[in-house]
Design a protein around this motif. Structure first.
Motif, PDB file in Angstrom:
ATOM      1  N   THR A 216       6.747  25.439  21.381  1.00 47.30           N
ATOM      2  CA  THR A 216       7.771  25.374  22.258  1.00 47.30           C
ATOM      3  C   THR A 216       8.737  26.648  22.285  1.00 47.30           C
ATOM      4  O   THR A 216       9.306  26.794  21.221  1.00 47.30           O
ATOM      5  N   PRO A 217       8.707  27.380  23.391  1.00 47.85           N
ATOM      6  CA  PRO A 217       9.449  28.649  23.442  1.00 47.85           C
ATOM      7  C   PRO A 217      10.982  28.343  23.387  1.00 47.85           C
ATOM      8  O   PRO A 217      11.536  27.088  23.751  1.00 47.85           O
ATOM      9  N   ALA A 218      11.778  29.274  22.918  1.00 46.81           N
ATOM     10  CA  ALA A 218      13.304  29.063  22.962  1.00 46.81           C
ATOM     11  C   ALA A 218      13.845  30.609  22.848  1.00 46.81           C
ATOM     12  O   ALA A 218      13.131  31.461  22.984  1.00 46.81           O
ATOM     13  N   ASN A 219      15.204  30.457  22.807  1.00 48.36           N
ATOM     14  CA  ASN A 219      15.790  31.757  22.937  1.00 48.36           C
ATOM     15  C   ASN A 219      15.267  32.791  21.706  1.00 48.36           C
ATOM     16  O   ASN A 219      15.442  32.212  20.738  1.00 48.36           O
ATOM     17  N   ASP A 220      14.894  33.931  21.885  1.00 46.99           N
ATOM     18  CA  ASP A 220      14.406  34.741  21.152  1.00 46.99           C
ATOM     19  C   ASP A 220      13.178  34.280  20.355  1.00 46.99           C
ATOM     20  O   ASP A 220      12.885  34.767  19.332  1.00 46.99           O
TER      21      ASP A 220
END
Length: 198
Positions: free
Chosen positions: A141-145
């Motif tokens: 799951t992508p997230a900030n940075d």
């Protein structure tokens, strides 16, 4: 000049050639439709009329193409053999030239969605089909940075579509899929490789 005839505003004096009187004539102007700053100008098919392309702009540094819903906005075609598109960097900096494939969602890149791919396609007489494929997919799951991704490699043993045969996970593990067996490769500190078949 030419008697009392001074023409009309905006006209130019035109020579009539040897032995002929001069005349006043109106310059045919060129109209640019849809003109605005930085738009690339193209032909229109109509005499003395050009078009300002709203989806094709150049600000002196960057050429920008907005392809809207068109699948192939940029095509490099040649009848010569061994033709390649070139990305060239001419400076002494310790930096790489390259190609960036970017995917932007309305908010955040979703898990398991593609970042992009590179396909290798051949013509079969009626259309192009993939002989090989390299894909990059969000693995996690992508997230900030935080943009986790894995690489998937596919080849075509014969048919219209390739089959995934190798995956490099976000953790650097290699998985080979083929012949009904999955193999997970690991690498020791001495560089030797080992796999587990299951």
């Amino acid at each position: 000049i030419a008697g009392a005839n001074y023409g009309t505003s905006g006209q130019v004096l035109t020579s009539g050639g040897s032995g002929n009187a001069v005349t006043w004539s109106t310059i045919t102007s060129t109209t640019i439709n849809n003109n605005a700053d930085n738009r690339v100008i193209t032909g229109s098919g109509t005499a003395n009329t050009l078009n300002g392309e709203g989806d094709l702009t150049f600000d002196g540094n960057q050429l920008y193409i907005d392809c809207n819903n068109y699948a192939y906005p940029l095509v490099v075609n040649s009848t010569q053999s061994s033709v390649r598109a070139v990305i060239r960097q001419t400076n002494d900096a310790n930096a790489n030239s390259g190609l960036a494939i970017q995917k932007k969602h309305s908010s955040l890149h979703p898990a398991n969605h593609w970042y992009g791919d590179i396909s290798f396609e051949g013509w079969d007489g009626s259309g192009y089909h993939k002989g090989g494929l390299i894909e990059c997919v969000a693995n996690g799951t992508p997230a900030n940075d935080n943009m986790p991704g894995e690489l998937r490699f596919s080849t075509n043993a014969g048919g219209t579509n390739p089959t995934k045969i190798l995956t490099i996970t976000k953790d650097g593990n290699l998985y080979h899929t083929g012949g009904g067996n999955d193999r997970r490769y690991s690498f020791a500190t001495d560089g030797t490789s080992h796999y587990m078949k299951y």
